[in-house]
Design a protein around this motif. Structure first.
Motif, PDB file in Angstrom:
ATOM      1  N   UNK A   1      42.077   3.474  23.765  1.00  0.00           N
ATOM      2  CA  UNK A   1      43.116   4.068  24.595  1.00  0.00           C
ATOM      3  C   UNK A   1      43.830   5.189  23.844  1.00  0.00           C
ATOM      4  N   UNK A   2      44.134   4.948  22.581  1.00  0.00           N
ATOM      5  CA  UNK A   2      44.803   5.954  21.761  1.00  0.00           C
ATOM      6  C   UNK A   2      43.881   7.152  21.518  1.00  0.00           C
ATOM      7  N   UNK A   3      42.607   6.893  21.289  1.00  0.00           N
ATOM      8  CA  UNK A   3      41.651   7.993  21.114  1.00  0.00           C
ATOM      9  C   UNK A   3      41.614   8.876  22.357  1.00  0.00           C
ATOM     10  N   UNK A   4      41.609   8.249  23.533  1.00  0.00           N
ATOM     11  CA  UNK A   4      41.617   8.999  24.785  1.00  0.00           C
ATOM     12  C   UNK A   4      42.881   9.838  24.915  1.00  0.00           C
ATOM     13  N   UNK A   5      44.035   9.222  24.659  1.00  0.00           N
ATOM     14  CA  UNK A   5      45.304   9.950  24.764  1.00  0.00           C
ATOM     15  C   UNK A   5      45.361  11.109  23.777  1.00  0.00           C
ATOM     16  N   UNK A   6      44.826  10.885  22.580  1.00  0.00           N
ATOM     17  CA  UNK A   6      44.843  11.945  21.566  1.00  0.00           C
ATOM     18  C   UNK A   6      43.994  13.127  22.004  1.00  0.00           C
ATOM     19  N   UNK A   7      42.837  12.848  22.572  1.00  0.00           N
ATOM     20  CA  UNK A   7      41.972  13.931  23.062  1.00  0.00           C
ATOM     21  C   UNK A   7      42.632  14.687  24.208  1.00  0.00           C
ATOM     22  N   UNK A   8      43.239  13.962  25.131  1.00  0.00           N
ATOM     23  CA  UNK A   8      43.885  14.605  26.274  1.00  0.00           C
ATOM     24  C   UNK A   8      45.061  15.476  25.830  1.00  0.00           C
ATOM     25  N   UNK A   9      45.917  14.933  24.982  1.00  0.00           N
ATOM     26  CA  UNK A   9      47.086  15.708  24.537  1.00  0.00           C
ATOM     27  C   UNK A   9      46.659  16.925  23.727  1.00  0.00           C
ATOM     28  N   UNK A  10      45.594  16.780  22.936  1.00  0.00           N
ATOM     29  CA  UNK A  10      45.097  17.919  22.152  1.00  0.00           C
ATOM     30  C   UNK A  10      44.615  19.037  23.056  1.00  0.00           C
ATOM     31  N   UNK A  11      43.882  18.681  24.117  1.00  0.00           N
ATOM     32  CA  UNK A  11      43.419  19.707  25.043  1.00  0.00           C
ATOM     33  C   UNK A  11      44.581  20.344  25.793  1.00  0.00           C
ATOM     34  N   UNK A  12      45.607  19.566  26.075  1.00  0.00           N
ATOM     35  CA  UNK A  12      46.773  20.137  26.725  1.00  0.00           C
ATOM     36  C   UNK A  12      47.442  21.206  25.883  1.00  0.00           C
ATOM     37  N   UNK A  13      47.416  21.018  24.564  1.00  0.00           N
ATOM     38  CA  UNK A  13      48.001  22.008  23.655  1.00  0.00           C
ATOM     39  C   UNK A  13      47.044  23.166  23.406  1.00  0.00           C
ATOM     40  N   UNK A  14      45.805  22.863  23.016  1.00  0.00           N
ATOM     41  CA  UNK A  14      44.879  23.916  22.590  1.00  0.00           C
ATOM     42  C   UNK A  14      44.348  24.745  23.766  1.00  0.00           C
ATOM     43  N   UNK A  15      43.693  24.062  24.707  1.00  0.00           N
ATOM     44  CA  UNK A  15      43.100  24.782  25.845  1.00  0.00           C
ATOM     45  C   UNK A  15      44.150  25.192  26.865  1.00  0.00           C
ATOM     46  N   UNK A  16      45.265  24.456  26.913  1.00  0.00           N
ATOM     47  CA  UNK A  16      46.300  24.737  27.899  1.00  0.00           C
ATOM     48  C   UNK A  16      47.412  25.630  27.396  1.00  0.00           C
ATOM     49  N   UNK A  17      48.386  25.031  26.698  1.00  0.00           N
ATOM     50  CA  UNK A  17      49.565  25.786  26.262  1.00  0.00           C
ATOM     51  C   UNK A  17      49.197  26.977  25.398  1.00  0.00           C
ATOM     52  N   UNK A  18      48.188  26.827  24.553  1.00  0.00           N
ATOM     53  CA  UNK A  18      47.849  27.903  23.622  1.00  0.00           C
ATOM     54  C   UNK A  18      46.945  28.965  24.243  1.00  0.00           C
ATOM     55  N   UNK A  19      45.703  28.602  24.518  1.00  0.00           N
ATOM     56  CA  UNK A  19      44.718  29.621  24.901  1.00  0.00           C
ATOM     57  C   UNK A  19      44.879  30.111  26.337  1.00  0.00           C
ATOM     58  N   UNK A  20      45.260  29.212  27.247  1.00  0.00           N
ATOM     59  CA  UNK A  20      45.429  29.628  28.638  1.00  0.00           C
ATOM     60  C   UNK A  20      46.763  30.310  28.869  1.00  0.00           C
ATOM     61  N   UNK A  21      47.860  29.621  28.554  1.00  0.00           N
ATOM     62  CA  UNK A  21      49.165  30.121  28.964  1.00  0.00           C
ATOM     63  C   UNK A  21      49.848  31.032  27.940  1.00  0.00           C
ATOM     64  N   UNK A  22      49.651  30.801  26.660  1.00  0.00           N
ATOM     65  CA  UNK A  22      50.285  31.688  25.680  1.00  0.00           C
ATOM     66  C   UNK A  22      49.554  33.020  25.585  1.00  0.00           C
ATOM     67  N   UNK A  23      48.211  32.964  25.565  1.00  0.00           N
ATOM     68  CA  UNK A  23      47.422  34.180  25.335  1.00  0.00           C
ATOM     69  C   UNK A  23      46.691  34.689  26.568  1.00  0.00           C
ATOM     70  N   UNK A  24      46.675  33.915  27.631  1.00  0.00           N
ATOM     71  CA  UNK A  24      45.947  34.307  28.848  1.00  0.00           C
ATOM     72  C   UNK A  24      44.528  34.751  28.517  1.00  0.00           C
TER      73      UNK A  24
END
Length: 327
Positions: free
Chosen positions: A44-67
């Protein structure tokens, strides 16, 4: 922009909270090392860690910060949810700070200025009042694109409800309710240890990746290629490349996905049509920049960087109809 660093004013509330966080996380380590964690809780923790990481890297960083690419509504909702699990401020605030960081890297206007030392850039910047330049320059950053996104504005409006629920409550309650994990063990391991590990991995990009590593693309800046940070953060440690070419959705020049699982995720989303207009850098631009400002530490970094040495990863995506050529 001010050239002086004012006396740091400690925010004791934050210091106290982070001390308590780390104490709880240490308990989580103890329960893990003494094998008191249910195997389902571990997964369960491994799943949450993967999800939160993608939210930061693919989401907040690459998608929304840099478009660096565009995403459909389902993908934006998913990444926003994942970023909420991470509990690292809402996407709007995260992206604003990151845009300021790139515009004023390692200066007083940089929220986590690496010139002020490892601890400050790692987590100390969250324990003191912001430098006046961070506040003043942050107000000048154009955030109109994020303000026009209803998904982000919904998250920002209800963040103080959504984030504690997604990051602190549900991660601990679900193991306790669904498979009988001890609630305190679940709280220390699935919530606090997971949260602190996620934070420290993200902070390493601000600290270690601005201090140690190679600089094949631009030797004149602090950000460096740090392979350890890259693996810990699913691809965010190839930092010399990223600060040289911040619009590249890969945040790296690689011929495979090792050390960059976030790129693999975005490519998967592109295959199913949820991600599109992926931006990348032409091999010629990379080669010219390496010759002009890079450090020749390997063959691929040197002036003998030949056609056959180009990473196949870049060549493949430069031919893709879904990407924009930037030359």
């Amino acid at each position: 922009m001010s050239g002086t660093t004012p006396k740091m004013e400690i925010v004791w509330m934050n210091v106290t909270l982070f001390c308590l966080y780390h104490i709880a996380a240490l308990n989580g380590i103890y329960y893990f090392l003494t094998l008191q964690i249910h195997w389902k809780t571990f997964l369960w923790v491994c799943l949450l860690q993967c999800l939160s990481s993608q939210g930061i890297t693919s989401g907040a960083h690459r998608l929304w910060s840099h478009r660096s690419y565009k995403a459909t509504l389902p993908l934006r909702c998913f990444l926003c949810f994942c970023q909420t699990i991470a509990f690292q401020n809402d996407v709007y605030e995260w992206a604003r700070d990151h845009r300021v960081h790139h515009k004023y890297t390692d200066s007083n206007a940089d929220p986590h200025n690496a010139s002020r030392g490892f601890f400050f850039s790692h987590m100390g910047w969250l324990l003191v009042r912001k430098h006046p330049d961070v506040i003043s320059k942050g107000k000048t950053v154009d955030m109109s694109d994020l303000e026009a996104d209803p998904v982000l504005m919904f998250q920002r409006k209800y963040y103080l409800i959504l984030a504690p629920l997604c990051s602190f409550v549900l991660p601990a309650v679900i193991p306790w309710y669904c498979w009988g994990e001890d609630f305190y063990v679940s709280w220390c391991y699935a919530t606090m240890l997971r949260y602190l590990v996620s934070l420290h991995f993200t902070w390493l990009v601000n600290s270690a990746a601005h201090m140690w590593g190679t600089k094949p693309y631009d030797r004149n800046i602090k950000p460096a290629e740090n392979i350890l940070v890259s693996y810990l953060t699913m691809g965010e440690g190839w930092h010399n490349y990223h600060h040289t070419f911040p619009w590249d959705y890969k945040a790296a020049e690689l011929d495979k996905y090792s050390g960059n699982l976030s790129t693999a995720f975005i490519d998967l989303m592109a295959k199913i049509g949820w991600a599109y207009d992926l931006k990348t850098v032409s091999p010629d631009m990379v080669k010219r920049r390496m010759r002009r400002t890079g450090t020749a530490t390997t063959k691929s970094d040197s002036k003998e960087y030949q056609q056959e040495d180009r990473p196949l990863f870049i060549e493949r995506y430069c031919d893709s109809k879904n990407e924009k050529q930037l030359s």
